[in-house]
Design a protein around this motif. Structure first.
Motif, short mmCIF file in Angstrom:
data_model
loop_
_atom_site.label_atom_id
_atom_site.label_comp_id
_atom_site.label_asym_id
_atom_site.label_seq_id
_atom_site.Cartn_x
_atom_site.Cartn_y
_atom_site.Cartn_z
N ALA A 24 -6.26 -0.86 -24.63
CA ALA A 24 -7.52 -0.28 -24.17
C ALA A 24 -7.52 0.00 -22.67
CB ALA A 24 -8.68 -1.21 -24.54
N TYR A 25 -7.06 -0.96 -21.88
CA TYR A 25 -7.12 -0.76 -20.43
C TYR A 25 -6.28 0.45 -20.00
CZ TYR A 25 -6.90 -1.16 -15.46
OH TYR A 25 -6.99 -0.86 -14.13
N THR A 26 -5.05 0.52 -20.47
CA THR A 26 -4.17 1.63 -20.07
C THR A 26 -4.75 2.96 -20.51
OG1 THR A 26 -2.23 0.18 -20.20
CG2 THR A 26 -1.82 2.55 -20.27
N ASN A 27 -5.29 3.03 -21.72
CA ASN A 27 -5.88 4.27 -22.21
C ASN A 27 -7.11 4.66 -21.38
OD1 ASN A 27 -7.97 5.54 -24.46
ND2 ASN A 27 -5.91 6.38 -24.48
N HIS A 28 -7.96 3.70 -21.07
CA HIS A 28 -9.15 4.00 -20.27
C HIS A 28 -8.79 4.36 -18.83
CE1 HIS A 28 -11.33 2.69 -23.74
NE2 HIS A 28 -12.47 2.95 -23.15
N LYS A 29 -7.71 3.79 -18.33
CA LYS A 29 -7.22 4.16 -17.00
C LYS A 29 -6.75 5.61 -17.00
CE LYS A 29 -5.33 3.20 -12.82
NZ LYS A 29 -5.42 4.52 -12.20
N ARG A 30 -6.03 6.01 -18.03
CA ARG A 30 -5.58 7.41 -18.13
C ARG A 30 -6.76 8.36 -18.19
NH1 ARG A 30 -1.58 5.70 -22.57
NH2 ARG A 30 0.26 5.16 -21.36
N ILE A 31 -7.74 8.02 -19.03
CA ILE A 31 -8.94 8.86 -19.15
C ILE A 31 -9.65 8.95 -17.81
CG2 ILE A 31 -11.22 9.03 -20.21
CD1 ILE A 31 -9.94 7.64 -22.71
N ALA A 32 -9.84 7.81 -17.14
CA ALA A 32 -10.51 7.79 -15.84
C ALA A 32 -9.76 8.63 -14.82
CB ALA A 32 -10.66 6.34 -15.35
N ASP A 33 -8.44 8.55 -14.84
CA ASP A 33 -7.65 9.35 -13.90
C ASP A 33 -7.85 10.86 -14.14
OD1 ASP A 33 -6.70 7.02 -12.74
OD2 ASP A 33 -4.74 7.11 -13.74
N PHE A 34 -7.84 11.26 -15.39
CA PHE A 34 -8.08 12.69 -15.70
C PHE A 34 -9.48 13.11 -15.30
CE2 PHE A 34 -4.39 12.44 -18.63
CZ PHE A 34 -3.70 13.55 -18.18
N TRP A 35 -10.48 12.30 -15.65
CA TRP A 35 -11.86 12.63 -15.28
C TRP A 35 -12.01 12.71 -13.77
CZ3 TRP A 35 -15.23 9.19 -19.02
CH2 TRP A 35 -15.13 9.71 -20.32
N SER A 36 -11.32 11.82 -13.06
CA SER A 36 -11.39 11.84 -11.59
C SER A 36 -10.87 13.17 -11.04
CB SER A 36 -10.57 10.69 -11.01
OG SER A 36 -11.13 9.44 -11.36
N LEU A 37 -9.78 13.67 -11.61
CA LEU A 37 -9.25 14.97 -11.18
C LEU A 37 -10.22 16.09 -11.48
CD1 LEU A 37 -5.53 14.65 -12.33
CD2 LEU A 37 -6.36 14.77 -9.97
N ASP A 46 -13.49 1.13 -16.20
CA ASP A 46 -14.65 0.46 -16.79
C ASP A 46 -15.85 1.40 -16.97
OD1 ASP A 46 -14.92 0.37 -13.89
OD2 ASP A 46 -16.63 -0.95 -14.21
N GLN A 47 -15.78 2.60 -16.45
CA GLN A 47 -16.86 3.57 -16.62
C GLN A 47 -16.66 4.45 -17.87
OE1 GLN A 47 -16.39 5.24 -12.63
NE2 GLN A 47 -18.49 4.58 -12.17
N VAL A 48 -15.48 4.42 -18.44
CA VAL A 48 -15.17 5.30 -19.56
C VAL A 48 -16.00 4.96 -20.80
CG1 VAL A 48 -13.36 6.05 -21.17
CG2 VAL A 48 -12.88 5.89 -18.71
N ALA A 49 -16.02 3.69 -21.21
CA ALA A 49 -16.75 3.31 -22.43
C ALA A 49 -18.24 3.63 -22.33
CB ALA A 49 -16.51 1.84 -22.76
N PRO A 50 -18.94 3.28 -21.23
CA PRO A 50 -20.36 3.66 -21.15
C PRO A 50 -20.58 5.17 -21.21
CG PRO A 50 -19.87 2.00 -19.50
CD PRO A 50 -18.56 2.42 -20.11
N MET A 51 -19.66 5.94 -20.62
CA MET A 51 -19.79 7.40 -20.69
C MET A 51 -19.60 7.90 -22.12
SD MET A 51 -20.59 8.37 -17.67
CE MET A 51 -20.24 10.11 -17.68
N SER A 81 -15.89 -3.96 -23.07
CA SER A 81 -15.83 -5.38 -22.73
C SER A 81 -14.39 -5.83 -22.51
CB SER A 81 -16.49 -6.20 -23.85
OG SER A 81 -16.40 -7.57 -23.58
N GLN A 82 -13.48 -5.36 -23.36
CA GLN A 82 -12.07 -5.69 -23.21
C GLN A 82 -11.50 -5.14 -21.90
OE1 GLN A 82 -9.94 -7.53 -25.42
NE2 GLN A 82 -8.76 -7.49 -23.53
N VAL A 83 -11.87 -3.92 -21.56
CA VAL A 83 -11.40 -3.32 -20.30
C VAL A 83 -11.87 -4.15 -19.11
CG1 VAL A 83 -11.62 -1.29 -18.78
CG2 VAL A 83 -11.12 -0.99 -21.22
N LYS A 84 -13.14 -4.57 -19.11
CA LYS A 84 -13.65 -5.41 -18.01
C LYS A 84 -12.88 -6.73 -17.95
CE LYS A 84 -16.43 -4.83 -15.42
NZ LYS A 84 -16.26 -4.29 -14.06
#
Length: 100
Positions: A24-37, A46-51, A81-84
């Protein structure tokens, strides 16, 4: 679908997706990195799941009887919760293997 069935379905979905997408963490990190770009602003893992929960809520406005959206919301809550938890472990330098 009762609450036990919903939570069981959410756990099953998270487990299957974890097998397909990795921890979960690695996948959410990848998503966050793409969204950041795309957004040109920092998005944290930690912002991916609420979004994503927001996406599911928006869909429920259109189709309030769509059970899969409720299942996905429960799954995103658990994954968030797991990502946090994983972030806290990373911050203290714990070298635990990340899991789904």
């Amino acid at each position: 679908m009762n609450k036990e069935q919903l939570l069981t379905a959410a756990l099953d979905a998270v487990t299957v997706r974890g097998s397909a997408y990795g921890d979960a963490y690695t996948n959410h990190k990848r998503i966050a990195d793409f969204w950041s770009l795309i957004l040109e602003t920092e998005v944290r893992p930690d912002q991916v799941a609420p979004m994503m929960i927001g996406v599911k809520l928006a869909r429920l406005i259109e189709t309030p009887d769509h059970q899969d959206s409720y299942v996905d919301i429960a799954g995103y809550a658990a994954t968030g919760s797991q990502v946090k938890d994983d972030e806290r472990l990373i911050e203290v330098g714990n070298s635990r293997t990340l899991d789904v």
